[in-house]
Scaffold this motif. Structure first.
Motif, PDB file in Angstrom:
ATOM      1  N   LEU A  22      65.758  34.026  56.214  1.00  0.00           N
ATOM      2  CA  LEU A  22      65.175  35.428  56.200  1.00  0.00           C
ATOM      3  C   LEU A  22      64.120  35.400  57.092  1.00  0.00           C
ATOM      4  CD1 LEU A  22      65.543  36.273  52.412  1.00  0.00           C
ATOM      5  CD2 LEU A  22      66.776  37.462  54.232  1.00  0.00           C
ATOM      6  N   GLY A  23      63.326  34.267  57.172  1.00  0.00           N
ATOM      7  CA  GLY A  23      62.134  34.317  58.047  1.00  0.00           C
ATOM      8  C   GLY A  23      62.600  34.087  59.491  1.00  0.00           C
ATOM      9  N   ILE A  24      63.570  33.349  59.746  1.00  0.00           N
ATOM     10  CA  ILE A  24      64.124  33.431  61.234  1.00  0.00           C
ATOM     11  C   ILE A  24      64.954  34.848  61.649  1.00  0.00           C
ATOM     12  CG2 ILE A  24      66.557  32.371  60.855  1.00  0.00           C
ATOM     13  CD1 ILE A  24      63.872  31.849  63.650  1.00  0.00           C
ATOM     14  N   THR A  25      65.549  35.510  60.807  1.00  0.00           N
ATOM     15  CA  THR A  25      66.065  36.770  61.007  1.00  0.00           C
ATOM     16  C   THR A  25      65.123  37.808  61.249  1.00  0.00           C
ATOM     17  OG1 THR A  25      66.661  37.038  58.767  1.00  0.00           O
ATOM     18  CG2 THR A  25      68.484  35.945  60.009  1.00  0.00           C
ATOM     19  N   GLU A  26      63.805  37.672  60.563  1.00  0.00           N
ATOM     20  CA  GLU A  26      62.918  38.684  60.672  1.00  0.00           C
ATOM     21  C   GLU A  26      62.649  38.930  62.431  1.00  0.00           C
ATOM     22  OE1 GLU A  26      60.583  40.729  58.558  1.00  0.00           O
ATOM     23  OE2 GLU A  26      62.463  40.562  58.261  1.00  0.00           O
ATOM     24  N   TRP A  27      63.071  37.986  63.560  1.00  0.00           N
ATOM     25  CA  TRP A  27      62.861  37.925  64.709  1.00  0.00           C
ATOM     26  C   TRP A  27      63.753  38.517  65.393  1.00  0.00           C
ATOM     27  CZ3 TRP A  27      57.841  37.494  65.741  1.00  0.00           C
ATOM     28  CH2 TRP A  27      57.112  36.706  64.622  1.00  0.00           C
ATOM     29  N   GLU A  28      64.882  39.094  64.937  1.00  0.00           N
ATOM     30  CA  GLU A  28      65.723  39.850  65.388  1.00  0.00           C
ATOM     31  C   GLU A  28      65.218  41.412  65.824  1.00  0.00           C
ATOM     32  OE1 GLU A  28      70.217  38.302  64.335  1.00  0.00           O
ATOM     33  OE2 GLU A  28      69.125  39.018  62.703  1.00  0.00           O
ATOM     34  N   ARG A  29      64.175  41.723  64.970  1.00  0.00           N
ATOM     35  CA  ARG A  29      63.722  42.831  65.156  1.00  0.00           C
ATOM     36  C   ARG A  29      63.234  43.424  66.458  1.00  0.00           C
ATOM     37  NH1 ARG A  29      59.915  44.108  59.704  1.00  0.00           N
ATOM     38  NH2 ARG A  29      59.307  45.816  61.068  1.00  0.00           N
ATOM     39  N   PRO A  30      63.536  44.502  66.887  1.00  0.00           N
ATOM     40  CA  PRO A  30      63.310  44.731  68.321  1.00  0.00           C
ATOM     41  C   PRO A  30      61.828  45.094  68.542  1.00  0.00           C
ATOM     42  CG  PRO A  30      64.202  46.785  67.273  1.00  0.00           C
ATOM     43  CD  PRO A  30      64.425  45.545  66.578  1.00  0.00           C
ATOM     44  N   GLU A  31      61.313  45.531  67.679  1.00  0.00           N
ATOM     45  CA  GLU A  31      59.800  46.190  68.229  1.00  0.00           C
ATOM     46  C   GLU A  31      58.772  45.084  68.191  1.00  0.00           C
ATOM     47  OE1 GLU A  31      59.930  46.017  63.674  1.00  0.00           O
ATOM     48  OE2 GLU A  31      61.409  46.622  64.921  1.00  0.00           O
ATOM     49  N   GLY A  32      57.790  45.459  68.806  1.00  0.00           N
ATOM     50  CA  GLY A  32      56.550  44.860  69.013  1.00  0.00           C
ATOM     51  C   GLY A  32      56.640  43.775  70.120  1.00  0.00           C
ATOM     52  N   LEU A  76      57.989  27.572  61.545  1.00  0.00           N
ATOM     53  CA  LEU A  76      56.994  28.321  62.157  1.00  0.00           C
ATOM     54  C   LEU A  76      57.277  29.795  62.212  1.00  0.00           C
ATOM     55  CD1 LEU A  76      54.227  28.354  63.440  1.00  0.00           C
ATOM     56  CD2 LEU A  76      55.219  27.833  65.658  1.00  0.00           C
ATOM     57  N   ALA A  77      58.540  30.238  62.619  1.00  0.00           N
ATOM     58  CA  ALA A  77      58.794  31.662  62.380  1.00  0.00           C
ATOM     59  C   ALA A  77      58.978  32.041  61.163  1.00  0.00           C
ATOM     60  CB  ALA A  77      60.220  31.642  63.182  1.00  0.00           C
ATOM     61  N   THR A  78      59.319  31.551  60.087  1.00  0.00           N
ATOM     62  CA  THR A  78      58.868  32.015  58.963  1.00  0.00           C
ATOM     63  C   THR A  78      57.475  31.996  58.280  1.00  0.00           C
ATOM     64  OG1 THR A  78      61.295  30.836  58.110  1.00  0.00           O
ATOM     65  CG2 THR A  78      59.553  31.600  56.298  1.00  0.00           C
ATOM     66  N   GLU A  79      56.689  31.062  58.578  1.00  0.00           N
ATOM     67  CA  GLU A  79      55.356  31.283  58.250  1.00  0.00           C
ATOM     68  C   GLU A  79      54.577  32.447  59.054  1.00  0.00           C
ATOM     69  OE1 GLU A  79      54.497  26.338  57.855  1.00  0.00           O
ATOM     70  OE2 GLU A  79      54.253  27.410  59.790  1.00  0.00           O
ATOM     71  N   LEU A  80      55.084  32.792  60.374  1.00  0.00           N
ATOM     72  CA  LEU A  80      54.347  33.765  60.866  1.00  0.00           C
ATOM     73  C   LEU A  80      54.826  35.031  60.573  1.00  0.00           C
ATOM     74  CD1 LEU A  80      54.467  32.376  64.518  1.00  0.00           C
ATOM     75  CD2 LEU A  80      52.482  32.607  63.246  1.00  0.00           C
ATOM     76  N   ALA A  81      56.227  35.202  60.456  1.00  0.00           N
ATOM     77  CA  ALA A  81      56.798  36.512  60.020  1.00  0.00           C
ATOM     78  C   ALA A  81      56.177  36.785  58.603  1.00  0.00           C
ATOM     79  CB  ALA A  81      58.288  36.412  59.788  1.00  0.00           C
TER      80      ALA A  81
END
Length: 119
Positions: A22-32, A76-81
């Motif tokens: 779930l943490g890595i899939t947050e980075w599929e989001r297009p915004e920001g 790291l992607a999960t921690e940041l998301a």
């Protein structure tokens, strides 16, 4: 072929694997504009990061050893998301993932303890 040392994540629980997925899939989001995260995770640009998300999530699903770099990226992607509103989506975390802050911290600490010194 990646000759880097492999990390065996077979000791992660299904919940820990799901949190990382779930943490890595947050980075599929297009915004920001998340160029800082792109740099931290070692990608050339946001498109490269977004296109690598399915592969990284698939590594968790396959339960096979992965490179230290991929393992570091997942953590790291999960921690940041989860934790950062500046670089991630902390306010959206619970609604996006179903994990409360308390549950996330508990699970994340378990992952961090297992991976300390590896990534």
């Amino acid at each position: 072929m990646d000759m880097e040392a492999r990390v065996d994540l077979s000791n992660l629980t299904p919940v820990e694997r799901e949190l990382l997925r779930l943490g890595i899939t947050e980075w599929e989001r297009p915004e920001g504009d998340r160029q800082a995260v792109v740099d931290l995770l070692g990608y050339g640009d946001r498109r490269e990061l977004r296109s690598d998300v399915p592969r990284l999530a698939g590594l968790l699903d396959a339960s096979r050893p992965m490179s230290r770099r991929d393992c570091r990226r997942l953590l790291l992607a999960t921690e940041l998301a989860f934790a950062s509103e500046t670089l991630g989506w902390s306010r959206d975390w619970t609604s996006d993932t179903g994990f409360t802050d308390r549950d996330t911290i508990t699970v994340l600490r378990g992952i961090q303890q297992r991976l300390a010194g590896i990534v």
